[in-house]
Design an enzyme around this catalytic site. Structure first.
Site, PDB file in Angstrom:
ATOM      1  N   LYS A 128       0.847  -1.195   0.000  1.00  0.00           N
ATOM      2  CA  LYS A 128       0.000   0.000   0.000  1.00  0.00           C
ATOM      3  C   LYS A 128       0.889   1.253   0.000  1.00  0.00           C
ATOM      4  O   LYS A 128       2.035   1.187   0.458  1.00  0.00           O
ATOM      5  CB  LYS A 128      -0.942  -0.026   1.220  1.00  0.00           C
ATOM      6  CG  LYS A 128      -0.239  -0.010   2.585  1.00  0.00           C
ATOM      7  CD  LYS A 128       0.114   1.389   3.023  1.00  0.00           C
ATOM      8  CE  LYS A 128       0.929   1.434   4.272  1.00  0.00           C
ATOM      9  NZ  LYS A 128       1.571   2.745   4.485  1.00  0.00           N
ATOM     10  N   TYR A 213      -3.640   4.029   6.592  1.00  0.00           N
ATOM     11  CA  TYR A 213      -4.154   3.338   7.780  1.00  0.00           C
ATOM     12  C   TYR A 213      -5.371   4.072   8.342  1.00  0.00           C
ATOM     13  O   TYR A 213      -6.365   3.444   8.746  1.00  0.00           O
ATOM     14  CB  TYR A 213      -3.073   3.243   8.854  1.00  0.00           C
ATOM     15  CG  TYR A 213      -1.900   2.380   8.481  1.00  0.00           C
ATOM     16  CD1 TYR A 213      -2.008   0.996   8.455  1.00  0.00           C
ATOM     17  CD2 TYR A 213      -0.671   2.951   8.152  1.00  0.00           C
ATOM     18  CE1 TYR A 213      -0.935   0.201   8.115  1.00  0.00           C
ATOM     19  CE2 TYR A 213       0.410   2.160   7.803  1.00  0.00           C
ATOM     20  CZ  TYR A 213       0.276   0.785   7.784  1.00  0.00           C
ATOM     21  OH  TYR A 213       1.353   0.001   7.438  1.00  0.00           O
TER      22      TYR A 213
END
Length: 368
Positions: A128, A213
């Site tokens: 990511k 996140y």
């Protein structure tokens, strides 16, 4: 609320808990990963995790540093034929020991190496954020579909015990009707020379790193997709670390149920927290998404009860993630965090940047 999507995520995670037995029943061969990029994450975090895997193994490494690659190969017992440079990467198509390519490169290289891996006939795990634009994400998905290969994004928190339990508690109404989520992630970036502070490699600053996140938590804790975002950036451009990318950025997400998420990412302070507030209580994680040492509480007015979650789907969140993709390939099913999940995040990321730049709320549901 969009409980259906959250139920799918949690049900798929439950399936992952049984992946060891299922994978063993389908194949005695552990699927081989090629790690692309021997930076700190690939070398020091991911490669050691194969010792904790049940049906995944290290099969090859790709690096621009021949000496480092040779050292890793010697340590891991890999043959010389398992060493690749970026120039020779495409010949990985001829290596039957490599089933999956794990792209652990700077963000701006994710699309290129995912597409090249798919064209080489390999399944892909990509770190990511998935890429640096929606267009790149769409091209990655298209390439993997054209090659009939699986694409999974390295959202490790979907395999981390505390986050899985927090999702379950949110779904089952442990805090009542969800009203608010607060998600804050950041750390102090000290070295201006780091690639994460160079826009050409990172695509952006804290939002393209720790902000993922915060964004993910807002989505998986509510179980909904946001309909609008309002963002604001705060960056000291005289600081040599932040001449190209943002330092702190915060944003508010509005959800169809009326729930609100307040999110933040930063490169000048340390924070790692998720808080869900409902009309009868709260679920709080702090730290929330670290590699280890996470903690969680349930409460009404404060941290009244410590929560110890059941084990996750692997010995560690990383092993669970690695084995999940291998098991999905063996079982012929989609990963719970597919390329489409990464694309959803990137669409919101682009809207966050646009909102901060234009100083206005951006609709995500097509409404004016």
């Amino acid at each position: 609320m969009d409980f259906a999507r959250r139920d799918i995520i949690l049900s798929a995670a439950a399936l992952a808990l049984n992946s060891v037995a299922c994978g063993a029943a389908r194949s005695d061969r552990r699927l081989g990963y090629a790690i692309v990029g021997l930076g700190a994450y690939g070398l020091d975090v991911i490669i050691p995790q194969f010792a904790n895997c049940t049906h995944s193994r290290l099969a090859a490494v790709v690096s621009g540093d021949p000496a480092k690659a040779k050292r890793v190969a010697d340590e891991q017992g890999l043959p010389v034929s398992a060493l690749y440079s970026y120039a020779t990467f495409d010949s990985i198509r001829d290596n039957p020991d490599v089933d999956i390519v794990y792209v652990c490169l700077p963000n701006a290289l994710h699309a290129e190496y995912t597409i090249r891996a798919a064209k080489a006939g390999k399944h892909v795990m990509c770190e990511k954020p998935m890429a640096v634009s929606v267009a790149e994400c769409e091209a990655m998905i298209a390439a993997c579909k054209a090659a009939n290969r699986q694409l999974m994004i390295g959202y490790r928190c979907h395999f981390e015990a505390y986050n899985l339990e927090a999702m379950r508690l949110a779904r089952t109404g442990a805090a009542g009707k969800i009203r608010y989520v607060r998600s804050e992630h950041g750390f102090v970036q000290r070295d201006p020379a780091k690639w994460r502070l160079k826009k050409a490699l990172s695509g952006g600053g804290s939002l393209m790193d720790m902000g993922i996140y915060s964004l993910q938590a807002a989505r998986y804790m509510t179980g909904e997709e946001p309909v609008a975002v309002t963002a604001r950036e705060s960056t000291d451009r005289s600081d040599p670390r932040f001449t190209e990318v943002e330092d702190m950025i915060d944003w508010t997400l509005e959800f169809p149920s009326g729930a609100i998420a307040g999110c933040q990412a930063m490169y000048s302070a340390n924070q790692n927290r998720i808080l869900l507030m409902g009309d009868t209580g709260r679920v709080e994680l702090e730290p929330a998404t670290r590699y280890d040492g996470n903690q969680m509480w349930l409460g009404r007015d404060g941290r009244e009860r410590v929560v110890t979650p059941p084990p996750g789907p692997g010995k560690t969140q990383f092993a669970g993630q690695l084995d999940h993709l291998a098991d999905c390939i063996l079982a012929g099913r989609q990963p719970i965090v597919s390329g489409e999940e990464g694309l959803r995040d990137m669409r919101i990321v682009e809207a966050i940047y646009r909102s901060a730049r234009e100083a206005r709320t951006i609709r995500l549901d097509g409404r004016a």
